[in-house]
Write an enzyme that holds these catalytic residues in place. Structure first.
Site, PDB file in Angstrom:
ATOM      1  N   SER A  35      -9.774   2.296   2.614  1.00 32.90           N
ATOM      2  CA  SER A  35      -8.870   2.974   1.733  1.00 32.90           C
ATOM      3  C   SER A  35      -7.940   2.065   0.938  1.00 32.90           C
ATOM      4  O   SER A  35      -7.417   2.472  -0.095  1.00 32.90           O
ATOM      5  CB  SER A  35      -8.015   3.944   2.544  1.00 32.90           C
ATOM      6  OG  SER A  35      -7.166   3.247   3.439  1.00 32.90           O
ATOM      7  N   LYS A  63       0.849  -1.198   0.000  1.00 35.17           N
ATOM      8  CA  LYS A  63       0.000   0.000   0.000  1.00 35.17           C
ATOM      9  C   LYS A  63       0.882   1.245   0.000  1.00 35.17           C
ATOM     10  O   LYS A  63       1.874   1.305   0.736  1.00 35.17           O
ATOM     11  CB  LYS A  63      -0.921  -0.017   1.226  1.00 35.17           C
ATOM     12  CG  LYS A  63      -2.000   1.060   1.209  1.00 35.17           C
ATOM     13  CD  LYS A  63      -2.919   0.922   2.430  1.00 35.17           C
ATOM     14  CE  LYS A  63      -3.992   1.993   2.469  1.00 35.17           C
ATOM     15  NZ  LYS A  63      -4.832   1.892   3.690  1.00 35.17           N
ATOM     16  N   SER A  81      -9.934  -0.041   6.821  1.00 35.99           N
ATOM     17  CA  SER A  81      -9.311   0.051   5.493  1.00 35.99           C
ATOM     18  C   SER A  81      -8.604  -1.200   5.007  1.00 35.99           C
ATOM     19  O   SER A  81      -8.195  -1.261   3.840  1.00 35.99           O
ATOM     20  CB  SER A  81      -8.315   1.211   5.462  1.00 35.99           C
ATOM     21  OG  SER A  81      -8.990   2.440   5.469  1.00 35.99           O
TER      22      SER A  81
END
Lengths: 499, 96
Positions: free
Chosen positions: A152, A77, A176
């Site tokens: 997210s 990420k 997330s």
């Protein structure tokens, strides 16, 4: 080859059936083939990944002992720094920035021979539930490209579901990791707060942020969890205790006699019918496996969402003050006449997107004198009440379960300018972040009305992460038997041909 | 409850040069969001202790030993502007 599990890939590398270089190249080819449609990646580091892969192959050739995931590719990420590799957090304010150091998680991955393919898309600074808040455009759900992949960490979850990577790293401040896992039919774990180092993770809300493993199977997540977990002196909030035995727990496949609590407040109104249907079926599967099912009440959970949307913005308004146009990142309007403050104001206006601005302003309000006690102070008290609810529940049961997300993946654009509607996606995941314990999302089927994946959330007390894997592993095995294979087998092909 | 002027003031405190249209849009949205999050006050009685953090940590110490760190070049590698191994920033004080 790319549809295998990470543990199978690692075994093939260790046995010499395939080189890590070939395995990595296969994933790079897959990314080249489908990422134009999915947009899971913000940056692909082909050269760096292949160099890492060749190092694993060389170590194997020399007879060195390999770690359990050595040679297997992973998607990182873009909120976590990797030395020399662009890190944007999905924001224009960090466009082009190349960090001068590695996050502790990255160091551990490198030491374990896990090959980092590149950086995945995300809502800007991890603020969002759909990845639509990325300054670089949304990621598309591989199950239906017109839908969101969660957020997210939608880039990480989509990369798994699109077979662009068998492993990924996510971060979970309010859901997330878990909500993207739920809506893409993958597995995601938010470890106990302090269980995985935050050093090198760009801070959003420091008392809530937690990095964790994402994978297509419970065992793969456990193997990754063991690699990235553990104490780190570079993070003062890191817990100085051994990583719970998550791999052993993932292999147990036995929940006989476990007490499993169904949280009354996490279900019912506001939850999609097909989500509740698959959840209720899962409860019966657990009962059939010999678990004792107990309904429990957590009366303050209804205040978790409001508390979160005061605490997280408050902490973010402070954390994001570091983006000041002075030391790194974007600088706008420096004409040698304007003051530092004017340049700062112009840079932050140009560099931050609407959701980030909204939360900074909200947090600034909640922390301002005259409002502090009523807003931030009250939210901190709710946090205590949520912890008390969990303590009372865990006095009765070993784990709690609920749907991960109230709905399946929604259409891109559907909730884009309705912040409150968007915030409701995290209604079942947020209590865990406020209390600091751990939770997992695993796929529990497809919703009958739309054919999209549904996630089941398992919640355990702090530092009892192994219980997540015990329940998750047993359920996954039962589901796979009932479905005749993993849920991913039902995903549509992205290329028109055979996957 | 939250006016356009309030938002403009908050933006100034947060060092964001919001455009007029953004201020209008945000004022409406913040009104709605604050109305929803104010619910925390329903249960936040005087008898409830606040929690700021999930871990009961106070100070965390480590031995004060020298260990490898970034070189000046590495530390400045992402700087928008630098000069003589320092970050070069716009003027902070006025002329007088």
């Amino acid at each position: 080859m790319i549809t295998q599990n990470a543990s199978e890939m690692a075994a093939a590398v260790a046995a010499g059936e395939i080189t890590s270089e070939a395995l990595t190249q296969a994933h790079l080819s897959r990314i080249a083939e489908v990422d134009e449609k999915v947009h899971a990646f913000l940056h692909v580091d082909a050269e760096g990944a292949l160099a890492q892969a060749r190092a694993v192959d060389a170590a194997r050739a020399k007879g060195e002992k390999l770690s359990p995931l050595a040679g297997v590719p992973l998607a990182l990420k873009d909120v976590m720094v990797q030395k020399g590799v662009p890190t944007t957090c999905g924001s224009k304010i960090l466009e082009g920035w190349r960090p001068p150091y590695d996050a502790t998680v990255v160091t551990k991955l490198k030491n374990a021979g896990v090959v980092i393919l590149g950086k995945t898309n995300m809502d800007e600074f991890a603020m969002g539930s759909s990845t639509e808040n990325s300054a670089y455009g949304p990621t598309h759900n591989p199950w239906d490209l017109t839908r969101i992949p969660g957020g997210s960490g939608g880039g990480s979850s989509a990369s798994l579901a699109a077979f662009e990577a068998p492993l990924a790293i996510g971060t979970d401040t309010g859901g997330s990791i878990r909500q993207p896992a739920a809506v893409t039919g993958t597995v995601g774990v938010k470890p106990t707060y302090g269980g995985v180092s935050r050093y090198g993770l760009v801070a959003f809300s420091s008392s809530l942020d937690q990095a964790g493993p994402c994978a297509r199977t419970v065992l793969d997540a456990a193997l990754l969890h063991e690699i990235i977990g553990g104490h780190d002196t570079y993070d003062s909030t890191s817990i100085d205790a051994p990583v719970p035995a998550v791999v052993a727990a993932a292999k147990m496949r036995n929940v006989k006699g476990m007490r499993i609590g169904v949280v009354r407040e996490l279900g019912g109104e506001g939850y999609q019918a097909g989500v509740l249907q698959r959840f209720n079926e899962s409860v019966e599967v657990l009962r059939g496996l010999g678990a004792e099912i107990i309904e429990v009440s957590c009366p303050h959970f209804e205040y978790a969402l409001p508390a979160y949307y005061l605490i997280a913005p408050s902490e973010c308004s402070s954390n994001l003050a570091r983006f000041d146009a002075m030391r790194f990142g974007l600088r706008v309007g420096d004409d040698r006449a304007r003051s530092a403050e004017e340049v700062m104001n112009l840079t932050r206006e140009a560099g931050f997107g609407p959701e980030v601005k909204r939360r900074i302003i909200l947090g600034t309000y909640a922390l301002s004198s005259g409002y502090y006690d009523a807003y931030y102070g009250s939210a901190q008290k709710v946090r205590t009440l949520i912890i008390n609810d969990f303590n009372a529940a865990f006095a009765q049961v070993d784990v709690l379960i609920s749907p991960t997300s109230p709905t399946t993946a929604f259409k891109i654009g559907e909730k884009a300018d309705d912040p409150l509607a968007m915030y409701l996606n995290d209604i079942a995941t947020i209590p865990v972040n406020l209390a600091g314990n751990c939770a997992m999302s695993i796929p529990c089927g497809l919703a009958p009305e739309d054919g999209l994946p549904v996630g089941l959330q398992i919640i355990a007390p702090a530092m009892a992460d192994d219980r997540l894997y015990r329940v998750g592993g047993a359920l996954e095995a039962a589901f796979n038997e009932a479905w005749g294979g993993p849920l991913m087998n039902m995903a549509p092909s992205l290329t028109g041909g055979v996957r | 409850m939250i006016s356009r002027d309030d938002v403009a003031h908050l933006a100034q405190l947060a060092r964001i040069e919001l455009e007029a249209s953004e201020i209008d849009h945000l004022a409406g949205q913040l009104e709605v969001i604050l109305g929803a999050v104010a619910r925390v006050q329903e249960v936040a009685g005087a008898d409830v202790a606040p929690t700021s953090h999930p871990l009961p940590l106070k100070n965390v110490f480590r031995p004060d030993v020298i260990r490898p760190s970034l070189t000046p070049e590495e530390a400045l590698s992402g700087a928008p502007a630098s000069e003589e191994q320092r970050f070069r920033v716009p003027q902070i004080l006025g002329e007088e």
